[in-house]
Design an enzyme around this catalytic site. Structure first.
Site, PDB file in Angstrom:
ATOM      1  N   CYS A  54      -0.343   5.571  12.303  1.00  0.00           N
ATOM      2  CA  CYS A  54      -0.293   6.351  11.054  1.00  0.00           C
ATOM      3  C   CYS A  54      -1.650   7.019  10.787  1.00  0.00           C
ATOM      4  CB  CYS A  54       0.153   5.464   9.895  1.00  0.00           C
ATOM      5  SG  CYS A  54       0.677   6.422   8.437  1.00  0.00           S
ATOM      6  N   HIS A 105       5.087   3.774  12.105  1.00  0.00           N
ATOM      7  CA  HIS A 105       4.644   2.379  12.067  1.00  0.00           C
ATOM      8  C   HIS A 105       5.497   1.523  13.015  1.00  0.00           C
ATOM      9  CE1 HIS A 105       1.816   2.527   8.634  1.00  0.00           C
ATOM     10  NE2 HIS A 105       2.565   3.548   8.257  1.00  0.00           N
ATOM     11  N   GLU A 147       4.901  -1.302  14.181  1.00  0.00           N
ATOM     12  CA  GLU A 147       4.789  -2.743  13.902  1.00  0.00           C
ATOM     13  C   GLU A 147       5.966  -3.292  13.105  1.00  0.00           C
ATOM     14  OE1 GLU A 147       2.179  -0.771  10.610  1.00  0.00           O
ATOM     15  OE2 GLU A 147       2.836  -0.367  12.666  1.00  0.00           O
TER      16      GLU A 147
END
Length: 533
Positions: free
Chosen positions: A381, A507, A509
């Site tokens: 990001c 993102h 994750e």
């Protein structure tokens, strides 16, 4: 439909979310379909506008909901794909009830906490249960028993218990059993008081999850059983995990938690086969080697601010049969003392997301160090925007290139606000949020890492690469390897002739799991191992 409610007592941060997620893991491995939910008593509509120092990480769901970080545990520990229905705050509940009142839905009646607020809470619990098609709904209530703001939720659960019927609801209370060193013994009184408070409200827990640093002997278990009105077998020890949070389901299974829950809820299921989970834990606990990764962020002192990133690195390291030795670096330190002091000798550099200009120059220094030293780099990001700014300044010669977020007057706005964000004035839930598709360029590192031509990833941002600089930067070796399907938004960048330099606007994750490491993290760790060797 069976319902499990998870409450907490004595102190906060006991790990209710981890206990709920771990139970979900065990029940899923018994062949049951599980869905999890978080009820948060704070008045914010969602945590999207809250400072990470206040609240920790904001976890983004596939539908764009900004939620509590516990939902990250839920998705990592189970097969759930959650939506905004799974995270309910007091702010949402009151907002709905007041909107109903303004429309006249209550036909002029006085609007009160009971029944209107509690009815709305029950409606949301029931709706999720019905819409999910699950066998069991596990609902965690945020905060601590006795908090004023949490009382409507506990009262709603008391009412819900009666409506759902005997044998369909279980209350699991997570509590602290502290060890007093001077006395040399564990103390049960805090748990007794916490349970007494719950019983005043009308809730009797059927299970106690006892957070403790010392093992519970039989005398302590019997005392908790007697004073808290639960069977001895329902007093479950939850000590600190030795190596990793992923040991928690195995520890709770050893205590017989899932057996007892299934018995109370009349669920006839086979014993769970946890062999795959155990294999993952073994890879985490006994890695063959380790690799040093620097995480350069602005909320480094708060563990929960980058929770999903740290967990994704753990998953990826296990997938590569190694351990991730994290070097946590405050970006502001790099601004004052230079990148080499902190990053020399690491095998990889990761720059996570964030908002505001504090620490950005330190992150830019980290990206430059990784580019010039040919150290593997992963930007997430803001990390992608940082890498773009660094390349524009130091390779393309665009002096003072920047993002308009940090410098509205920059002569070279290589990062600028998204077109649809220009007229947005409200802060809450107004960013580009949720799952969006990304198309990868052929023969790119991104395509190689993912092993497929496109992917769906979760976003949370307002600023984006400025396409006016594309041609100029590409001539210098800047590679745009992933875009939106229409080609207007940049989602992934790389650098030519670098062993492994990848940064994404999304993102990743938020989609990594213990036995399903995300391709970007898995590829990053593999590159770091190669660089280290």
């Amino acid at each position: 439909m069976k319902y499990i409610f998870v409450t907490g007592g004595v102190v906060s941060s006991l790990g209710k979310g981890l206990a709920a997620a771990s139970l979900g893991t065990l029940l899923e491995h018994r062949g049951l379909k599980v869905v999890l939910q978080k009820l948060d008593p704070y008045l914010n509509v969602d945590p999207g506008t809250m400072n990470p120092f206040q609240h920790g990480e904001v976890y983004v769901l596939a539908d764009g909901a900004e939620t509590d970080l516990d939902l990250g545990h839920y998705e990592r520990f189970t097969n759930c794909v959650l939506t905004r229905e799974n995270n309910v705050t007091s702010g949402q509940v009151y907002e709905t009830v007041l909107a109903n009142e303004r429309r006249g839905d209550y036909l002029g009646k006085t609007v009160q906490v009971i029944p209107h607020i509690t009815d709305e809470i029950k409606r949301r619990i029931r709706a999720l249960g019905e819409n999910s098609g699950a066998d069991i709904l596990i609902t965690e209530i945020g905060g601590t028993t006795g908090d004023i703001e949490g009382l409507p939720f506990l009262e709603a659960i008391r009412q819900f218990q009666l409506e759902a019927g005997h044998g369909n609801v279980l209350v699991m209370h997570v509590t602290l059993v502290p060890y007093i060193k001077a006395a040399g013994e564990l103390k049960t009184k805090p748990t007794q008081q916490s349970v007494a408070k719950l019983r005043e409200i009308g809730l009797q827990p059927q299970v106690l999850i006892c957070r403790t640093e010392n093992p519970l002997d039989l005398d302590v278990r019997q005392k908790l059983s007697l004073y808290c009105n639960v069977p001895v077998e329902a007093v479950i020890e939850a000590g600190d995990v030795e190596h990793t949070i992923y040991e928690s389901p195995l520890n709770l299974q050893a205590e017989g938690l899932d057996d007892y829950v299934c018995r109370i809820l009349n669920l006839n299921t086979p014993e769970p086969d946890m062999s795959d989970w155990k294999k993952f834990v073994q890879r985490v606990v006994n890695p063959k080697k380790s690799v040093r990764i620097a995480v350069v962020g602005k909320y480094i002192e708060l563990q929960d601010a980058y929770k999903s990133i740290y967990e994704s690195l753990t998953h990826a390291a296990a997938a590569n049969d190694c351990a991730a030795d994290l070097v946590l670096v405050d970006a502001e330190d790099l601004e004052n003392e230079g990148a080499e002091k902190y990053l020399q000798g690491v095998a990889g550099v990761l720059v996570p997301g964030g908002f505001g200009d504090r620490g950005t120059e330190g992150k830019i220094a980290a990206a430059r160090f990784a580019r010039e030293s040919r150290t593997p780099f992963l930007g997430l990001c803001l990390g992608m925007q940082i890498a773009t700014i660094e390349f524009a300044r130091n390779v393309c010669g665009l002096d003072h290139a920047n993002s308009t977020e940090f410098d509205p007057q920059t002569p070279h706005p290589v990062i600028h606000i998204l077109e649809e964000q220009r007229d947005v004035t409200t802060k809450g839930a107004s960013m580009r949020l949720g799952t969006c598709p990304t198309i990868f360029s052929k023969n790119s590192l991104a395509h190689q890492v993912y092993g497929r031509p496109e992917a769906n990833e979760r976003h949370r941002h307002r600023y984006e690469f400025n396409m006016a600089y594309r041609e100029q930067m590409e001539k210098k070796g800047f590679v745009i390897s992933g875009t939106s399907p229409d080609g207007t938004l940049v989602e992934l960048i790389e650098i030519k002739n670098h062993p492994w330099f990848l940064a994404c606007q999304f993102h990743p994750e938020f989609q990594s799991k213990p036995n399903g490491s995300h391709p970007l993290f898995k590829g990053f760790i593999a590159a770091c191992l190669a660089h280290q060797d």
